[in-house]
Design a protein around this motif. Sequence first.
Motif, PDB file in Angstrom:
ATOM      1  N   LEU A 125      71.993  17.336 -51.267  1.00  0.00           N
ATOM      2  CA  LEU A 125      71.071  18.428 -51.576  1.00  0.00           C
ATOM      3  C   LEU A 125      71.451  19.701 -50.823  1.00  0.00           C
ATOM      4  O   LEU A 125      71.460  20.798 -51.385  1.00  0.00           O
ATOM      5  CB  LEU A 125      69.644  18.030 -51.217  1.00  0.00           C
ATOM      6  CG  LEU A 125      68.859  17.163 -52.200  1.00  0.00           C
ATOM      7  CD1 LEU A 125      67.432  16.984 -51.698  1.00  0.00           C
ATOM      8  CD2 LEU A 125      68.851  17.773 -53.599  1.00  0.00           C
ATOM      9  N   GLU A 126      71.760  19.554 -49.546  1.00  0.00           N
ATOM     10  CA  GLU A 126      72.091  20.709 -48.719  1.00  0.00           C
ATOM     11  C   GLU A 126      73.311  21.460 -49.263  1.00  0.00           C
ATOM     12  O   GLU A 126      73.379  22.689 -49.203  1.00  0.00           O
ATOM     13  CB  GLU A 126      72.366  20.266 -47.277  1.00  0.00           C
ATOM     14  CG  GLU A 126      71.114  19.833 -46.515  1.00  0.00           C
ATOM     15  CD  GLU A 126      71.435  19.211 -45.170  1.00  0.00           C
ATOM     16  OE1 GLU A 126      72.633  18.938 -44.912  1.00  0.00           O
ATOM     17  OE2 GLU A 126      70.496  19.000 -44.385  1.00  0.00           O
ATOM     18  N   PRO A 151      72.200  15.121 -60.941  1.00  0.00           N
ATOM     19  CA  PRO A 151      70.755  14.865 -60.883  1.00  0.00           C
ATOM     20  C   PRO A 151      70.342  13.425 -61.211  1.00  0.00           C
ATOM     21  O   PRO A 151      69.548  12.832 -60.483  1.00  0.00           O
ATOM     22  CB  PRO A 151      70.195  15.855 -61.904  1.00  0.00           C
ATOM     23  CG  PRO A 151      71.163  16.985 -61.884  1.00  0.00           C
ATOM     24  CD  PRO A 151      72.509  16.348 -61.709  1.00  0.00           C
ATOM     25  N   MET A 152      70.875  12.864 -62.296  1.00  0.00           N
ATOM     26  CA  MET A 152      70.493  11.507 -62.687  1.00  0.00           C
ATOM     27  C   MET A 152      70.847  10.496 -61.602  1.00  0.00           C
ATOM     28  O   MET A 152      70.023   9.674 -61.193  1.00  0.00           O
ATOM     29  CB  MET A 152      71.175  11.132 -64.005  1.00  0.00           C
ATOM     30  CG  MET A 152      70.900   9.713 -64.463  1.00  0.00           C
ATOM     31  SD  MET A 152      69.253   9.513 -65.169  1.00  0.00           S
ATOM     32  CE  MET A 152      69.511  10.268 -66.781  1.00  0.00           C
ATOM     33  N   GLU A 153      72.079  10.568 -61.118  1.00  0.00           N
ATOM     34  CA  GLU A 153      72.540   9.630 -60.087  1.00  0.00           C
ATOM     35  C   GLU A 153      71.731   9.799 -58.806  1.00  0.00           C
ATOM     36  O   GLU A 153      71.330   8.819 -58.173  1.00  0.00           O
ATOM     37  CB  GLU A 153      74.032   9.851 -59.817  1.00  0.00           C
ATOM     38  CG  GLU A 153      74.625   8.919 -58.775  1.00  0.00           C
ATOM     39  CD  GLU A 153      76.082   9.216 -58.484  1.00  0.00           C
ATOM     40  OE1 GLU A 153      76.594   8.706 -57.465  1.00  0.00           O
ATOM     41  OE2 GLU A 153      76.706   9.974 -59.260  1.00  0.00           O
ATOM     42  N   TRP A 154      71.495  11.053 -58.418  1.00  0.00           N
ATOM     43  CA  TRP A 154      70.747  11.322 -57.185  1.00  0.00           C
ATOM     44  C   TRP A 154      69.336  10.754 -57.293  1.00  0.00           C
ATOM     45  O   TRP A 154      68.832  10.113 -56.355  1.00  0.00           O
ATOM     46  CB  TRP A 154      70.691  12.824 -56.915  1.00  0.00           C
ATOM     47  CG  TRP A 154      70.256  13.180 -55.526  1.00  0.00           C
ATOM     48  CD1 TRP A 154      71.067  13.493 -54.470  1.00  0.00           C
ATOM     49  CD2 TRP A 154      68.911  13.232 -55.033  1.00  0.00           C
ATOM     50  NE1 TRP A 154      70.316  13.739 -53.353  1.00  0.00           N
ATOM     51  CE2 TRP A 154      68.978  13.589 -53.659  1.00  0.00           C
ATOM     52  CE3 TRP A 154      67.667  13.017 -55.599  1.00  0.00           C
ATOM     53  CZ2 TRP A 154      67.848  13.733 -52.856  1.00  0.00           C
ATOM     54  CZ3 TRP A 154      66.529  13.156 -54.806  1.00  0.00           C
ATOM     55  CH2 TRP A 154      66.628  13.510 -53.454  1.00  0.00           C
ATOM     56  N   ALA A 155      68.680  10.961 -58.413  1.00  0.00           N
ATOM     57  CA  ALA A 155      67.309  10.500 -58.606  1.00  0.00           C
ATOM     58  C   ALA A 155      67.224   8.971 -58.553  1.00  0.00           C
ATOM     59  O   ALA A 155      66.305   8.410 -57.946  1.00  0.00           O
ATOM     60  CB  ALA A 155      66.769  11.005 -59.946  1.00  0.00           C
ATOM     61  N   ALA A 194      62.862  12.230 -56.113  1.00  0.00           N
ATOM     62  CA  ALA A 194      63.563  11.690 -57.279  1.00  0.00           C
ATOM     63  C   ALA A 194      63.010  12.293 -58.567  1.00  0.00           C
ATOM     64  O   ALA A 194      63.767  12.650 -59.485  1.00  0.00           O
ATOM     65  CB  ALA A 194      63.433  10.165 -57.307  1.00  0.00           C
ATOM     66  N   ASN A 195      61.703  12.428 -58.633  1.00  0.00           N
ATOM     67  CA  ASN A 195      61.063  12.989 -59.826  1.00  0.00           C
ATOM     68  C   ASN A 195      61.463  14.446 -60.043  1.00  0.00           C
ATOM     69  O   ASN A 195      61.760  14.866 -61.168  1.00  0.00           O
ATOM     70  CB  ASN A 195      59.545  12.881 -59.693  1.00  0.00           C
ATOM     71  CG  ASN A 195      58.823  13.297 -60.958  1.00  0.00           C
ATOM     72  OD1 ASN A 195      59.123  12.799 -62.036  1.00  0.00           O
ATOM     73  ND2 ASN A 195      57.867  14.204 -60.821  1.00  0.00           N
ATOM     74  N   VAL A 196      61.497  15.224 -58.963  1.00  0.00           N
ATOM     75  CA  VAL A 196      61.873  16.637 -59.052  1.00  0.00           C
ATOM     76  C   VAL A 196      63.329  16.783 -59.508  1.00  0.00           C
ATOM     77  O   VAL A 196      63.637  17.560 -60.423  1.00  0.00           O
ATOM     78  CB  VAL A 196      61.661  17.350 -57.698  1.00  0.00           C
ATOM     79  CG1 VAL A 196      62.277  18.751 -57.735  1.00  0.00           C
ATOM     80  CG2 VAL A 196      60.182  17.426 -57.367  1.00  0.00           C
ATOM     81  N   ILE A 197      64.220  16.032 -58.859  1.00  0.00           N
ATOM     82  CA  ILE A 197      65.644  16.150 -59.182  1.00  0.00           C
ATOM     83  C   ILE A 197      65.932  15.615 -60.584  1.00  0.00           C
ATOM     84  O   ILE A 197      66.746  16.178 -61.325  1.00  0.00           O
ATOM     85  CB  ILE A 197      66.510  15.418 -58.133  1.00  0.00           C
ATOM     86  CG1 ILE A 197      66.283  16.028 -56.737  1.00  0.00           C
ATOM     87  CG2 ILE A 197      67.989  15.488 -58.507  1.00  0.00           C
ATOM     88  CD1 ILE A 197      66.614  17.501 -56.636  1.00  0.00           C
TER      89      ILE A 197
END
Length: 297
Positions: free
Chosen positions: A239-240, A246-250, A276-279
């Motif tokens: 994130l930083e 996005p999908m993988e991160w969430a 997770a919901n935001v990303i």
Amino acid sequence: MASVPWVEIREKFQAALTLSRVELHKNPEKEPYKSKYSARALLEEVKALLGPAPEDEDERPQADDGLGGGDHALGLPTEVVEAEGPVAQRAVRLAVIEFHLGVNHIDTEELSAGEEHLVKCLRLLRRYRLSHDCISLYIQAQNNLGILWSEREEIETARAYLESSEALYNQYMKEIGSPPLDPTEHFLPEEEKLTEQERSKRFEKVYTHNLYYLAQVYQHMEMFEKAAHYCHSTLKRQLEHNAYHPMEWAINAATLSQFYINKLCFMEARHCLSAANVIFGQTGKIQTTEDRQHRRT
């Protein structure tokens, strides 16, 4: 090497990198690795033009090659030796070629050959591994060996390579700290060298990958607390640096929330699920740094 202009060697290397980045589906259906093999041929040409390795002209392996090769494999301190002079410079350039040959062979599912090239890369860089010119390449080679051994389900060996990378990163940042050269810069003219900001971004991405692989290894070893810590660090760094899909991160954040739920850490679990919901909501809308780099490659 004297008979071939340096600019020609550089151009061959850049052409090899371009071919390496061709996506498999863009190759003929019956020759999915055509571009990889073409890249390999160019890398071998560059290797031949550079000449034999300064200390390994007879190709005899040393007793401490690869894993276990000195203090670095144990995460212990090592001294800084800069890669100065023509002999050291040739060794480093050959190490870059060996690294790319290693990745190339792994990409074409020739794991043993890939391992051999990556170990040669480490051997060539051993003396200079903590230097400004070599630290990033050395860590990347160890990361790739960590992944390779993990895929072979030799988890302890994978762990040793990856923990060594982590220790070297921490020592470098503590003792030197300036953004190191990216491996590709060894084949770039001075006017095309990267900015300090770009070097830092690439080096931090290498370290983030290292933490990501360590999280997977610790999970496989059922060291769940440690795996969760490294997963959290990876997600935070992604994130930083705006370097994530996005999908993988969430999915990873949601998975981490389950660990916290099982530990009855409900505030942490809720935080992970909310993030997770935001990303996840960014999927298909926001092009991250990682996405842009993926498109370029």
